[in-house]
Design an enzyme around this catalytic site. Sequence first.
Site, short mmCIF file in Angstrom:
data_model
loop_
_atom_site.label_atom_id
_atom_site.label_comp_id
_atom_site.label_asym_id
_atom_site.label_seq_id
_atom_site.Cartn_x
_atom_site.Cartn_y
_atom_site.Cartn_z
N ASP A 129 46.26 41.51 37.29
CA ASP A 129 46.17 40.00 37.68
C ASP A 129 46.87 39.97 38.87
O ASP A 129 47.93 40.01 38.95
CB ASP A 129 46.87 39.33 36.55
CG ASP A 129 46.73 37.98 36.55
OD1 ASP A 129 46.19 37.35 37.65
OD2 ASP A 129 47.58 37.33 35.84
N ASP A 308 42.55 34.97 42.81
CA ASP A 308 43.44 35.24 41.39
C ASP A 308 42.17 36.12 40.45
O ASP A 308 41.46 35.62 39.89
CB ASP A 308 43.70 33.96 40.79
CG ASP A 308 44.37 34.30 39.54
OD1 ASP A 308 44.66 35.32 39.37
OD2 ASP A 308 44.95 33.36 39.04
#
Length: 420
Positions: A129, A308
């Site tokens: 992530d 992201d």
Amino acid sequence: MFIKAGLITLALALTASASPTIEGRGTRVPFRTRDSVTTQDGRFDLDKAVEIIVRDHNKHRQNLINIRANVGPQAFNEGAQILPFANLSEYAPHVKRQAEPMADEKNDLYWAGPVSIGTPGQNFQIKFDTGSADLWVPSINCTSPYYSDMSKYEPSKSSTKVEEPGQFLIGYGDSSNVSGPVYTDIVNVAGVVAKGQYFSPADVISPKFGSNGVDGLLGLGLPALSRLHQSPFFNTAKSQGAVKNGVFGFKLAKAGSELFLSGTDSSLYSGLFEWHPITGAGGYWQIGGASILIDSQTVVSGFTTVIDSGTSFIYGLPNEVAVFYEAIPGSQLYDPALGIYTFPCASIPSNIAFNWGGKSWTLSAENFNLGAGTSATECVGAILGKDMGVGGWVVGDSFMKNVYTAFSLDSNSVGFATLK
């Protein structure tokens, strides 16, 4: 978090160069991904989307709290604010009213790969992530039956572990949370080793995580995002000389996905990279000067974007997203609380693109369409009009699946290249 059927590969680059884009051979291992908001029959799963939106909201809320603690509020973007905590229960009646029963099918949403922790190594399947900065895995002390099939870290079996002061806690708002003690140990990702890496072996994990086919999360964001107030894995590896180049690259797709460490995988893209400097001091892989186009015509411009990999959708400020959908004939606001829009399934836009001052990078019709909503003729768009508090847009996997994306600590920049 939800992880879906597909493949991911982690690769360790072996060559060196002074350029931000380092090409080289790598070691690749395929892995599964699971869970999507689009069912096998092409319908939009609102229940699952709400869970993801609430988690994304609270993830970025926590990021801003971490930034304030680690750097100070002066690092916030203009317009950024710590929004109230979101609870799934706030949306429960609305979900029940609007959602149709749908099967939980597999597709591409979140990507995961192998991580080894300790000496000897204990193996885990981990979500990667770029929108967070900490590492957590289940602990042997997490005894819930929901996690009987998950790998668990046993401190007593590692000769290199050190228990550190403090506690780790993150709440996601959908009745899910992660908490546990803090340790340091050796962390190995595809041969890239970080010694004394801070992480949490979580004692408490919500049942929501038990069926996701993933053991934990590894953040690839910048240090200001860290809830542990410590160096993230890739930063540690770079500072210790475990990688020659502070660059990593992503290909995200239904098959053949990979994370490439210490460079980029030139077999997966063509042409040159277009690099953009990171803006702000808030810990995000954030680039400014963005525009969104339809039919090569700019409809919204001048906004900041957080890139992201841990966010499934694309979130824009509500007023800007409303302007965007006004340019799509037949589109309408499907859900005001969530910022979800629909458009006619018979004319899925294939002419949407993002631009950061150079090339326009297309968002394909397949990646823009999340499936049919309550009507079989109206489809749901992957761009949502929901403020995440960051003072700009959060650009997630719905966009990243269209490009090869690289992140450079060496030049503090984010780059895009054309997928082969």
